[in-house]
Write an enzyme that holds these catalytic residues in place. Sequence first.
Site, PDB file in Angstrom:
ATOM      1  N   ARG A 195       0.799  -1.223   0.000  1.00  0.00           N
ATOM      2  CA  ARG A 195       0.000   0.000   0.000  1.00  0.00           C
ATOM      3  C   ARG A 195       0.834   1.277   0.000  1.00  0.00           C
ATOM      4  O   ARG A 195       0.532   2.232  -0.716  1.00  0.00           O
ATOM      5  CB  ARG A 195      -0.956   0.035   1.206  1.00  0.00           C
ATOM      6  CG  ARG A 195      -2.219  -0.757   0.983  1.00  0.00           C
ATOM      7  CD  ARG A 195      -2.670  -1.370   2.276  1.00  0.00           C
ATOM      8  NE  ARG A 195      -1.705  -2.374   2.679  1.00  0.00           N
ATOM      9  CZ  ARG A 195      -1.793  -3.660   2.359  1.00  0.00           C
ATOM     10  NH1 ARG A 195      -2.808  -4.099   1.693  1.00  0.00           N
ATOM     11  NH2 ARG A 195      -0.838  -4.526   2.715  1.00  0.00           N
ATOM     12  N   THR A 196       1.875   1.328   0.823  1.00  0.00           N
ATOM     13  CA  THR A 196       2.629   2.578   0.926  1.00  0.00           C
ATOM     14  C   THR A 196       3.247   2.910  -0.427  1.00  0.00           C
ATOM     15  O   THR A 196       3.074   4.005  -0.971  1.00  0.00           O
ATOM     16  CB  THR A 196       3.710   2.457   2.010  1.00  0.00           C
ATOM     17  OG1 THR A 196       3.073   2.090   3.231  1.00  0.00           O
ATOM     18  CG2 THR A 196       4.451   3.764   2.204  1.00  0.00           C
ATOM     19  N   HIS A 213       6.357   5.731  11.224  1.00  0.00           N
ATOM     20  CA  HIS A 213       5.823   5.629   9.855  1.00  0.00           C
ATOM     21  C   HIS A 213       4.839   6.808   9.726  1.00  0.00           C
ATOM     22  O   HIS A 213       3.629   6.643   9.763  1.00  0.00           O
ATOM     23  CB  HIS A 213       5.124   4.279   9.707  1.00  0.00           C
ATOM     24  CG  HIS A 213       4.716   3.911   8.321  1.00  0.00           C
ATOM     25  ND1 HIS A 213       4.722   4.790   7.261  1.00  0.00           N
ATOM     26  CD2 HIS A 213       4.265   2.733   7.810  1.00  0.00           C
ATOM     27  CE1 HIS A 213       4.304   4.161   6.173  1.00  0.00           C
ATOM     28  NE2 HIS A 213       4.024   2.916   6.487  1.00  0.00           N
TER      29      HIS A 213
HETATM   30  C1  NCD Z   1       2.986  -1.097   8.068  1.00  0.00           C
HETATM   31  C2  NCD Z   1       4.491  -0.935   8.178  1.00  0.00           C
HETATM   32  O1  NCD Z   1       5.213  -1.099   7.188  1.00  0.00           O
HETATM   33  O2  NCD Z   1       4.923  -0.620   9.282  1.00  0.00           O
HETATM   34  N1  NCD Z   1       2.566  -1.304   6.744  1.00  0.00           N
HETATM   35  C3  NCD Z   1       2.063  -0.255   6.042  1.00  0.00           C
HETATM   36  O3  NCD Z   1       2.791   0.579   5.560  1.00  0.00           O
HETATM   37  N2  NCD Z   1       0.726  -0.110   5.949  1.00  0.00           N
HETATM   38  C4  NCD Z   1       2.409  -2.087   8.997  1.00  0.00           C
HETATM   39  C5  NCD Z   1       2.932  -3.480   9.000  1.00  0.00           C
HETATM   40  O4  NCD Z   1       3.807  -3.855   8.227  1.00  0.00           O
HETATM   41  O5  NCD Z   1       2.423  -4.251   9.819  1.00  0.00           O
END
Ligand code: NCD
Length: 308
Positions: free
Chosen positions: A55-56, A133
């Site tokens: 997603r990111t 994040h």
């Molecule tokens: C998260 C991360 O990378 O910290 N993922 C994300 O970007 N939505 C959460 C995760 O990996 O559990």
Amino acid sequence: MTNPFYNKNVVSIRDFTRNDLEYLFRVADNINLNSLTDALRNKILGLVFFEPSTRTRLSFEAAMHSLGGTCIGLSESSSSSTEKGENLNDTLVTMNQYVDALVLRHHKDGVARFASEICTKPVINAGSGTEEHPTQAMLDLYTIFKEFDTIDNLNIGIFGDLKYGRTVYSLLYGLSNYNPTVYLISPDLLQLRSDALSDIKENLSVEQHSSLSDVISKLDVIYTTRIQKERFPDLQEYERVKGSYRIDEALLENAKDDLIILHPMPRSEEIPTSLDTTKYAKYFKQIQYGKLIRSALLYLIFTEHPES
Ligand code: NCD
């Protein structure tokens, strides 16, 4: 208000105020206006991902494309010279020369700050170790804001791996700009790290619990996370807690009618797919809000005087 994101690094959510965040939310509300489809023409975003992402990474790419810009990127290390032993400094210095801003994900704490010090272009932290994040927190806060029209005075439960989940830390720092009551709910081994807890308690009303059923009836929001297996220094510790928390239908019988369940994704066992069709499940809508927030953020980083 002058644009607080213009040409700025996004390393920690703590670098932004409530006013800054709400400015971003207002831009996100209007970002789909047709007049912006060319706003980032000739801008190049560099994606440097040393850890997996769906997603990111995709939402940054989609956001950039929808505003007329382009992306170039490195995924993990196998396709780049990192595999040949190139150090991080040299990779970043190289990328910095090709792009107008960088998005960086790395398994080590501190790397995003380090990158922001050696790069002359804005650096966006897309996840640094167990630390933070920030853009995930921006979209998490935006989701809550859109669903309730406010973040103040809500009862927000954060449930799961609070020890290693970096999204949790950014979310808590972001929530510190508001006035909710936060319920931290986790197995004992996965409680929030104590240094951060004392920091957070200075600005937020926080209760700690080990069982979701004790507080479920009070909550407006449950934000849950997967267990961060890859971050456990000792896999035996992981074995002791894996599968130890989960939201199920029986628990939700005592929930408020307008409770929302959020998750940064990816999920493992903490949210069974049978909940996806319930009125509580907002984790797919949260993904939509994520694209809006990342579009707004990129637009603001690149545009000194944005259209309001
Ligand atoms: C998260 C991360 O990378 O910290 N993922 C994300 O970007 N939505 C959460 C995760 O990996 O559990």
